[in-house]
Design an enzyme around this catalytic site. Structure first.
Site, PDB file in Angstrom:
ATOM      1  N   ASP A 153       8.642  19.141 -37.684  1.00 22.77           N
ATOM      2  CA  ASP A 153       9.004  17.842 -38.188  1.00 22.77           C
ATOM      3  C   ASP A 153       7.584  17.305 -38.604  1.00 22.77           C
ATOM      4  O   ASP A 153       6.496  17.697 -38.262  1.00 22.77           O
ATOM      5  CB  ASP A 153       9.481  16.983 -37.313  1.00 22.77           C
ATOM      6  CG  ASP A 153      10.606  16.027 -37.806  1.00 22.77           C
ATOM      7  OD1 ASP A 153      10.421  15.835 -39.111  1.00 22.77           O
ATOM      8  OD2 ASP A 153      11.489  15.520 -37.024  1.00 22.77           O
ATOM      9  N   ASP A 251      16.207  12.251 -43.903  1.00 27.24           N
ATOM     10  CA  ASP A 251      17.313  12.938 -42.798  1.00 27.24           C
ATOM     11  C   ASP A 251      18.773  12.405 -43.626  1.00 27.24           C
ATOM     12  O   ASP A 251      18.775  11.675 -44.282  1.00 27.24           O
ATOM     13  CB  ASP A 251      17.273  12.103 -41.842  1.00 27.24           C
ATOM     14  CG  ASP A 251      16.188  12.672 -40.592  1.00 27.24           C
ATOM     15  OD1 ASP A 251      15.466  13.577 -40.996  1.00 27.24           O
ATOM     16  OD2 ASP A 251      16.031  12.369 -39.328  1.00 27.24           O
TER      17      ASP A 251
END
Ligand SMILES: *[C@@H]1O[C@H](CO)[C@@H](O)[C@H](O)[C@H]1NC(C)=O
Ligand SMILES: *[C@@H]1O[C@H](CO)[C@@H](O)[C@H](O)[C@H]1NC(C)=O
Ligand SMILES: *[C@@H]1O[C@H](CO)[C@@H](O)[C@H](O)[C@H]1NC(C)=O
Ligand SMILES: *[C@@H]1O[C@H](CO)[C@@H](O)[C@H](O)[C@H]1NC(C)=O
Ligand SMILES: *[C@@H]1O[C@H](CO)[C@@H](O)[C@H](O)[C@H]1NC(C)=O
Ligand SMILES: *[C@@H]1O[C@H](CO)[C@@H](O)[C@H](O)[C@H]1NC(C)=O
Ligand SMILES: *[C@@H]1O[C@H](CO)[C@@H](O)[C@H](O)[C@H]1NC(C)=O
Length: 453
Positions: A153, A251
């Site tokens: 991430d 996201d």
């Protein structure tokens, strides 16, 4: 206003080389599996993953190719973070009483692979230990534990690692012209747009992701590398040289359109994909984020469209819904053989592309009504996907003269990818009624059963 790609100056140079795994197969095709984030967020423990592993097998999903069980954020010790002697990240022993290696061993016994999560910053998005500056040790630790897949991430990047220029697709308001990449933002000083022709492999984002990629390669275990850099720093141009997949956008969230906090519905993501579809091929896949099929308030039609289009884009197919008690109609979507076969085609690496926008003129940047008509070739024919973005049932016409690889003279057999049924022989066009937010998915072959192209 329709946007012409030609005015954008976005000539997408293919990467000099794609990363080919030593074992000759890991990462060649889009990854398939399950990940904990979309449904559980931080409420995870070993039982969650072992149960999922067993269900992937018993529900027949493993046999269809879903072979990754991926742990997302929140698996490590939030307080101690690292062992004060070895420096290794410490698992949270409340959630994983026997450590992560034990979980990996159990998952491997089922013939499945275990994935883990890390972050190219000082802390993960959830505030757990990040790997920036610890790449070699962390890669080695994960290899020792038997990890097979890393989602890496992009949170908590220290200032000294900020890119000089910004390419943050999520912040584009009116579309991708260069001046809009500075819009929106996170409250920081207004970033500088990159000069024309800027080489993004000189960016610090490239360095952060490449350092971990190299550490994984040096780790003595084949670990699939999923780069969760949200499309930043034009990772679509270089991600296949540093890893196996790269996130294209922020996201995902289980809503049709719009945004919830920092997460996005399906249509804004598909709108981005309507313009940026060129980078996926064997060994490297644009990742439009994990599946929300079956989650939130998505209707059955919306879940169908989500699955069909993510399969068509050759995005990794990572299930994000609980498998215990999964509704039969959701399992049926996730188990669609024709769509999985397109996603996993061993012969054709390119994804489907839009050939017509539909309700809007071609090349319109629109986050509620993106491209509706998509097509792609596979070893089993030409596949066409027609999404209905409107709120009522529509008749969708597939005009064969518009579809790359087909023509108006030839007679074709059309198969419905949802039912597997032969619809008949058609010339010039195929028409079907498509419910609101549903997607027509068909596979087309010549009358003798051969590929049309
Ligand atoms: C994708 O490729 C097509 C065909 O080569 C080209 O016209 C288009 O500009 C490319 N798109 C991007 C975003 O680079
Ligand atoms: C493990 O996590 C699941 C999902 O959050 C929860 O339902 C279950 O109670 C937890 N089990 C243990 C032993 O903590
Ligand atoms: C290292 O961690 C252990 C266990 O938490 C603790 O007992 C010890 O005091 C720590 N040592 C140092 C030097 O911080
Ligand atoms: C690499 O892994 C193999 C077996 O998986 C092991 O025998 C070997 O010692 C390892 N090498 C290093 C340098 O860790
Ligand atoms: C689903 O709809 C309910 C009722 O309208 C709402 O409270 C909830 O937040 C929605 N869920 C999502 C994920 O949007
Ligand atoms: C959009 O693309 C399709 C397929 O190439 C073509 O048939 C159609 O004429 C285009 N429409 C516009 C408005 O450019
Ligand atoms: C997106 O397209 C739809 C359908 O044409 C249109 O109604 C809507 O106004 C468009 N949205 C924007 C922001 O332009």
């Amino acid at each position: 206003m329709p946007l012409r790609l030609s005015i954008l100056g976005l000539a997408l140079l293919p990467s000099s080389f794609a990363l080919v795994s030593r074992d000759g197969h890991t990462g060649r095709l889009p990854a398939m599996g399950w990940n904990s984030w979309n449904e559980y967020e931080c409420a995870i423990n070993e039982t969650v993953f072992l149960t999922v592993g067993e269900l992937l097998v018993s529900l027949g999903l493993k046999d269809l190719g879903y072979n990754h069980v991926n742990i997302d954020d929140c698996w490590s010790d939030k307080v101690k973070k690292r062992d004060n002697v070895t420096g290794k990240i410490l698992p949270d022993y409340t959630k994983f009483p026997q450590g992560i290696k034990h979980t990996a061993d159990e998952i491997h016994k089922l013939g499945l692979k275990l994935g883990i999560y890390g972050d190219a910053g000082s802390l993960t998005c959830g505030g757990f230990a990040g790997s920036l500056g610890h790449e070699e040790l962390d890669a080695k630790t994960w290899a020792e534990w038997g990890i097979d897949y890393l989602k890496y991430d992009n949170c908590n990047v220290p200032d000294e690692w900020d890119d000089d220029y910004r390419w943050w697709p999520e912040n584009w308001l009116g579309g991708p012209p260069a001046e809009d990449q500075t819009a929106g933002g996170d409250g920081e000083a207004k970033p500088v747009p990159a000069p024309a022709g800027y080489d993004w492999t000189t960016s610090k984002s490239f360095d952060r992701y490449k350092i971990m990629g190299d550490a994984l390669l040096a780790s003595n275990r084949t670990i699939e590398y999923s780069q969760c850099a949200w499309g930043h720093a034009r990772i679509d141009e270089w991600g296949d040289s540093t890893g196996h997949s790269w996130r294209m956008w922020g996201d995902i969230y289980p809503i049709w359109s719009g945004k919830f906090q920092w997460s996005w519905g399906l249509m804004p993501i598909l709108n981005h994909a309507s313009f940026f579809y060129n980078s996926s091929n064997f060994w490297g896949h644009a990742d439009f984020d994990m599946l929300e099929v079956g989650n939130g308030n998505l209707t059955l039609e919306e879940s169908r469209s989500h699955f069909a289009l993510w399969a068509a884009l050759k995005s990794p197919l990572i299930i994000g819904t609980p498998l215990d008690g999964i509704k039969p109609e959701i399992l049926k979507i996730l188990s669609n053989k024709d769509l999985i076969a397109f996603n996993q085609d061993p012969v054709v690496g390119e994804p489907a592309k839009p050939y017509k926008w539909g309700v809007n003129p071609n090349f319109t940047w629109n986050q509620t009504h993106p491209a509706e008509y998509w097509s792609g070739k596979s070893s089993k024919g030409v596949h066409v996907f027609a999404l209905n973005t409107l709120d009522t049932t529509q008749k969708k016409t597939i005009d064969f003269s518009e579809v790359p690889g087909l023509d108006a003279r030839t007679k074709y057999i059309v198969y419905d990818s949802w039912t597997g049924k032969k619809q008949g022989v058609f010339k010039k066009k195929y028409e079907a009624r498509v419910k609101s937010h549903d997607t027509l998915a068909i596979r087309i072959v010549k009358e003798d059963g051969s590929r049309p192209y």
